[in-house]
Design a protein around this motif. Structure first.
Motif, PDB file in Angstrom:
ATOM      1  N   HIS A  10       0.825  -1.207   0.000  1.00 55.99           N
ATOM      2  CA  HIS A  10       0.000   0.000   0.000  1.00 55.99           C
ATOM      3  C   HIS A  10       0.861   1.259   0.000  1.00 55.99           C
ATOM      4  N   ASN A  11       2.114   1.123  -0.439  1.00 60.55           N
ATOM      5  CA  ASN A  11       3.089   2.223  -0.516  1.00 60.55           C
ATOM      6  C   ASN A  11       3.421   2.809   0.849  1.00 60.55           C
ATOM      7  N   GLY A  12       3.262   2.002   1.890  1.00 56.90           N
ATOM      8  CA  GLY A  12       3.610   2.434   3.237  1.00 56.90           C
ATOM      9  C   GLY A  12       5.112   2.432   3.448  1.00 56.90           C
ATOM     10  N   LEU A  13       5.569   3.427   4.201  1.00 49.26           N
ATOM     11  CA  LEU A  13       6.990   3.596   4.508  1.00 49.26           C
ATOM     12  C   LEU A  13       7.296   3.384   5.989  1.00 49.26           C
ATOM     13  N   ARG A  93      10.134  -3.498  -2.774  1.00 45.90           N
ATOM     14  CA  ARG A  93       8.780  -3.786  -2.310  1.00 45.90           C
ATOM     15  C   ARG A  93       8.799  -5.032  -1.440  1.00 45.90           C
ATOM     16  N   TRP A  94       8.181  -4.888  -0.271  1.00 47.03           N
ATOM     17  CA  TRP A  94       8.120  -6.006   0.679  1.00 47.03           C
ATOM     18  C   TRP A  94       7.151  -7.095   0.221  1.00 47.03           C
ATOM     19  N   ASN A  95       6.234  -6.750  -0.689  1.00 55.74           N
ATOM     20  CA  ASN A  95       5.198  -7.681  -1.144  1.00 55.74           C
ATOM     21  C   ASN A  95       4.355  -8.196   0.023  1.00 55.74           C
ATOM     22  N   ARG A  96       4.089  -7.295   0.936  1.00 53.20           N
ATOM     23  CA  ARG A  96       3.212  -7.529   2.084  1.00 53.20           C
ATOM     24  C   ARG A  96       2.556  -6.205   2.442  1.00 53.20           C
ATOM     25  N   VAL A  97       1.560  -6.286   3.314  1.00 52.58           N
ATOM     26  CA  VAL A  97       0.934  -5.070   3.831  1.00 52.58           C
ATOM     27  C   VAL A  97       1.265  -4.982   5.312  1.00 52.58           C
ATOM     28  N   TYR A  98       1.807  -3.837   5.692  1.00 48.18           N
ATOM     29  CA  TYR A  98       2.134  -3.564   7.086  1.00 48.18           C
ATOM     30  C   TYR A  98       1.337  -2.356   7.554  1.00 48.18           C
ATOM     31  N   PRO A  99       1.174  -2.189   8.857  1.00 44.48           N
ATOM     32  CA  PRO A  99       0.589  -0.926   9.335  1.00 44.48           C
ATOM     33  C   PRO A  99       1.512   0.223   8.915  1.00 44.48           C
ATOM     34  N   SER A 100       0.921   1.320   8.492  1.00 51.07           N
ATOM     35  CA  SER A 100       1.742   2.487   8.126  1.00 51.07           C
ATOM     36  C   SER A 100       0.962   3.765   8.382  1.00 51.07           C
ATOM     37  N   VAL A 102       2.878   6.686   7.373  1.00 48.78           N
ATOM     38  CA  VAL A 102       3.572   7.516   6.387  1.00 48.78           C
ATOM     39  C   VAL A 102       3.618   6.712   5.104  1.00 48.78           C
ATOM     40  N   LYS A 103       3.110   7.320   4.046  1.00 47.74           N
ATOM     41  CA  LYS A 103       3.050   6.631   2.755  1.00 47.74           C
ATOM     42  C   LYS A 103       3.850   7.402   1.711  1.00 47.74           C
ATOM     43  N   PHE A 104       4.374   6.654   0.744  1.00 48.93           N
ATOM     44  CA  PHE A 104       5.052   7.247  -0.404  1.00 48.93           C
ATOM     45  C   PHE A 104       3.990   7.694  -1.394  1.00 48.93           C
ATOM     46  N   ARG A 105       4.100   8.936  -1.850  1.00 48.75           N
ATOM     47  CA  ARG A 105       3.147   9.454  -2.839  1.00 48.75           C
ATOM     48  C   ARG A 105       3.518   8.897  -4.213  1.00 48.75           C
ATOM     49  N   ILE A 106       2.873   7.817  -4.570  1.00 53.14           N
ATOM     50  CA  ILE A 106       3.178   7.111  -5.806  1.00 53.14           C
ATOM     51  C   ILE A 106       2.956   7.984  -7.041  1.00 53.14           C
ATOM     52  N   ASP A 107       2.119   9.014  -6.937  1.00 55.06           N
ATOM     53  CA  ASP A 107       1.895   9.917  -8.067  1.00 55.06           C
ATOM     54  C   ASP A 107       3.160  10.686  -8.436  1.00 55.06           C
ATOM     55  N   MET A 108       4.160  10.704  -7.564  1.00 55.63           N
ATOM     56  CA  MET A 108       5.422  11.357  -7.897  1.00 55.63           C
ATOM     57  C   MET A 108       6.152  10.617  -9.023  1.00 55.63           C
ATOM     58  N   LEU A 109       5.749   9.388  -9.311  1.00 54.86           N
ATOM     59  CA  LEU A 109       6.398   8.600 -10.364  1.00 54.86           C
ATOM     60  C   LEU A 109       5.729   8.749 -11.728  1.00 54.86           C
ATOM     61  N   LYS A 110       4.768   9.663 -11.855  1.00 56.65           N
ATOM     62  CA  LYS A 110       4.011   9.759 -13.107  1.00 56.65           C
ATOM     63  C   LYS A 110       4.879  10.107 -14.310  1.00 56.65           C
ATOM     64  N   ASP A 111       5.980  10.817 -14.132  1.00 58.10           N
ATOM     65  CA  ASP A 111       6.857  11.180 -15.244  1.00 58.10           C
ATOM     66  C   ASP A 111       8.096  10.295 -15.315  1.00 58.10           C
ATOM     67  N   TRP A 112       8.057   9.156 -14.656  1.00 59.44           N
ATOM     68  CA  TRP A 112       9.191   8.251 -14.589  1.00 59.44           C
ATOM     69  C   TRP A 112       8.869   6.973 -15.366  1.00 59.44           C
ATOM     70  N   ASN A 113       9.910   6.289 -15.817  1.00 61.01           N
ATOM     71  CA  ASN A 113       9.752   5.037 -16.549  1.00 61.01           C
ATOM     72  C   ASN A 113      10.316   3.883 -15.727  1.00 61.01           C
ATOM     73  N   LEU A 114       9.532   2.845 -15.603  1.00 60.14           N
ATOM     74  CA  LEU A 114      10.010   1.629 -14.957  1.00 60.14           C
ATOM     75  C   LEU A 114      10.939   0.935 -15.944  1.00 60.14           C
ATOM     76  N   ILE A 115      12.221   0.790 -15.602  1.00 57.06           N
ATOM     77  CA  ILE A 115      13.181   0.209 -16.541  1.00 57.06           C
ATOM     78  C   ILE A 115      13.647  -1.185 -16.138  1.00 57.06           C
ATOM     79  N   GLU A 116      13.395  -1.569 -14.889  1.00 55.67           N
ATOM     80  CA  GLU A 116      13.860  -2.882 -14.450  1.00 55.67           C
ATOM     81  C   GLU A 116      13.022  -3.368 -13.277  1.00 55.67           C
ATOM     82  N   THR A 117      12.712  -4.644 -13.283  1.00 54.61           N
ATOM     83  CA  THR A 117      12.056  -5.298 -12.153  1.00 54.61           C
ATOM     84  C   THR A 117      12.779  -6.615 -11.902  1.00 54.61           C
TER      85      THR A 117
END
Length: 135
Positions: A10-13, A93-100, A102-117
């Protein structure tokens, strides 16, 4: 500069000003990914780097000290004010959900390209996913 952060599904930090989770293999992968470059972090984050390399630097003002080619482990996710200086974002990514709370604002990545996973088995997590984003 390049930034590294860790997120849950859930993009929790953070929760109650503390990291959500910790995995030794994530830190090993960070050190390996950085290679001979400098990896900056604050003292709180450094305490968990048992296998720290010679190129880890610790300073609570790492944002001011980091150079263009350096990496910063922004465990608290406070990258927004430095976004204009960042050329790469590496998300673990932890690939789990934890209590959080503080979350990372995923919308900050709108102008970014995913180049590797890349996925790998963690020490305390069955699967960790490393995502690399560039402008």
């Amino acid at each position: 500069m390049k930034v590294m952060i860790c997120l849950d599904d859930h993009n929790g930090l953070l929760f109650n000003k503390r990291r959500q989770s910790l995995d030794r293999k994530v830190h090993q992968d960070m050190v390996s990914y950085v290679g001979s470059k400098v990896l900056w972090m604050n003292a709180y984050s450094y305490k968990s780097f048992a296998e720290a390399s010679d190129n880890c630097r610790v300073d609570d003002n790492y944002w001011e000290l980091a150079k263009e080619e350096d990496f910063c482990f922004a465990e608290d996710g406070t990258i927004e004010s430095n976004l204009h200086r960042i050329s790469e974002i590496v998300i673990y990514r932890w690939n789990r959900v934890y209590p959080s709370d503080v979350k990372f604002r995923i919308d900050m990545l709108k102008d970014w390209n995913l180049i590797e996973t890349v996925s790998f088995a963690g020490n305390s997590h069955e699967q960790i996913t490393r995502e690399v984003y560039r402008r």
